[in-house]
Design a protein around this motif. Structure first.
Motif, mmCIF file in Angstrom:
data_model
loop_
_atom_site.group_PDB
_atom_site.id
_atom_site.type_symbol
_atom_site.label_atom_id
_atom_site.label_comp_id
_atom_site.label_asym_id
_atom_site.label_seq_id
_atom_site.Cartn_x
_atom_site.Cartn_y
_atom_site.Cartn_z
ATOM 1 N N UNK A 14 53.644 -20.264 98.020
ATOM 2 C CA UNK A 14 54.960 -19.743 98.425
ATOM 3 C C UNK A 14 55.181 -18.356 97.854
ATOM 4 N N UNK A 15 54.828 -18.155 96.601
ATOM 5 C CA UNK A 15 55.055 -16.864 95.957
ATOM 6 C C UNK A 15 54.329 -15.758 96.718
ATOM 7 N N UNK A 16 53.076 -16.003 97.087
ATOM 8 C CA UNK A 16 52.339 -14.995 97.829
ATOM 9 C C UNK A 16 53.018 -14.710 99.167
ATOM 10 N N UNK A 17 53.472 -15.766 99.851
ATOM 11 C CA UNK A 17 54.114 -15.558 101.151
ATOM 12 C C UNK A 17 55.383 -14.720 100.998
ATOM 13 N N UNK A 18 56.177 -15.024 99.993
ATOM 14 C CA UNK A 18 57.424 -14.276 99.782
ATOM 15 C C UNK A 18 57.119 -12.819 99.449
ATOM 16 N N UNK A 19 56.181 -12.584 98.542
ATOM 17 C CA UNK A 19 55.828 -11.201 98.193
ATOM 18 C C UNK A 19 55.262 -10.475 99.407
ATOM 19 N N UNK A 36 60.690 -15.833 108.697
ATOM 20 C CA UNK A 36 59.460 -15.037 108.649
ATOM 21 C C UNK A 36 58.293 -15.855 108.092
ATOM 22 N N UNK A 37 58.548 -16.707 107.101
ATOM 23 C CA UNK A 37 57.498 -17.586 106.561
ATOM 24 C C UNK A 37 56.960 -18.488 107.664
ATOM 25 N N UNK A 38 57.861 -19.019 108.450
ATOM 26 C CA UNK A 38 57.432 -19.904 109.536
ATOM 27 C C UNK A 38 56.676 -19.113 110.610
ATOM 28 N N UNK A 39 57.234 -17.959 110.977
ATOM 29 C CA UNK A 39 56.644 -17.152 112.044
ATOM 30 C C UNK A 39 55.252 -16.641 111.673
ATOM 31 N N UNK A 40 55.095 -16.105 110.470
ATOM 32 C CA UNK A 40 53.821 -15.513 110.065
ATOM 33 C C UNK A 40 52.787 -16.543 109.621
ATOM 34 N N UNK A 41 53.244 -17.563 108.880
ATOM 35 C CA UNK A 41 52.292 -18.429 108.190
ATOM 36 C C UNK A 41 52.378 -19.898 108.578
ATOM 37 N N UNK A 42 53.371 -20.267 109.392
ATOM 38 C CA UNK A 42 53.493 -21.653 109.810
ATOM 39 C C UNK A 42 53.923 -22.593 108.696
ATOM 40 N N UNK A 43 54.570 -22.046 107.661
ATOM 41 C CA UNK A 43 55.065 -22.851 106.547
ATOM 42 C C UNK A 43 56.577 -22.891 106.592
ATOM 43 N N UNK A 44 57.132 -24.081 106.434
ATOM 44 C CA UNK A 44 58.583 -24.258 106.448
ATOM 45 C C UNK A 44 59.117 -24.215 105.019
ATOM 46 N N UNK A 45 59.004 -23.056 104.378
ATOM 47 C CA UNK A 45 59.531 -22.897 103.024
ATOM 48 C C UNK A 45 61.049 -22.901 103.077
#
Length: 97
Positions: A14-19, A36-45
């Motif tokens: 998560x930290x890497x995705x946020x940064x 943006x997390x969902x759109x770019x990486x497919x993760x539902x943070x």
């Protein structure tokens, strides 16, 4: 003697995705970052998790900035991160002024 803990900053965290999302310096709401997390990486943070990661960015050399504004009677917070300026950049700017 214990080995110092190092944090995994791979794409899987998560930290890497946020940064990664925030490193462009644009101001975003937690909801914007969540999308943006969902759109770019497919993760539902979640927004709560993203907020926690934003509190950690200073440990990795980033500065976090926040501001709020009232929109439709509600307080909306915007966040952005940036690398602090180096002493060389500050000195160059002072000389140029």
């Amino acid at each position: 003697m214990t080995k110092p803990h190092t944090r995994d900053l791979s794409i899987a965290t998560q930290l890497w995705r946020v940064i990664s999302i925030m490193s462009d310096g644009k101001a975003r709401t937690l909801r914007d970052i969540e999308r943006e997390c969902w759109s770019r990486y497919g993760h539902a943070d979640t927004q709560a998790a993203i907020s926690a990661r934003l509190r950690e960015v200073c440990c990795y050399g980033w500065a976090k900035y926040s501001s709020n504004q009232v929109i439709d009677g509600k307080q909306v917070w915007h966040y952005r991160i940036a690398l602090p300026p180096t002493t060389e950049a500050v000195a160059a700017k002072a000389v140029a002024a």
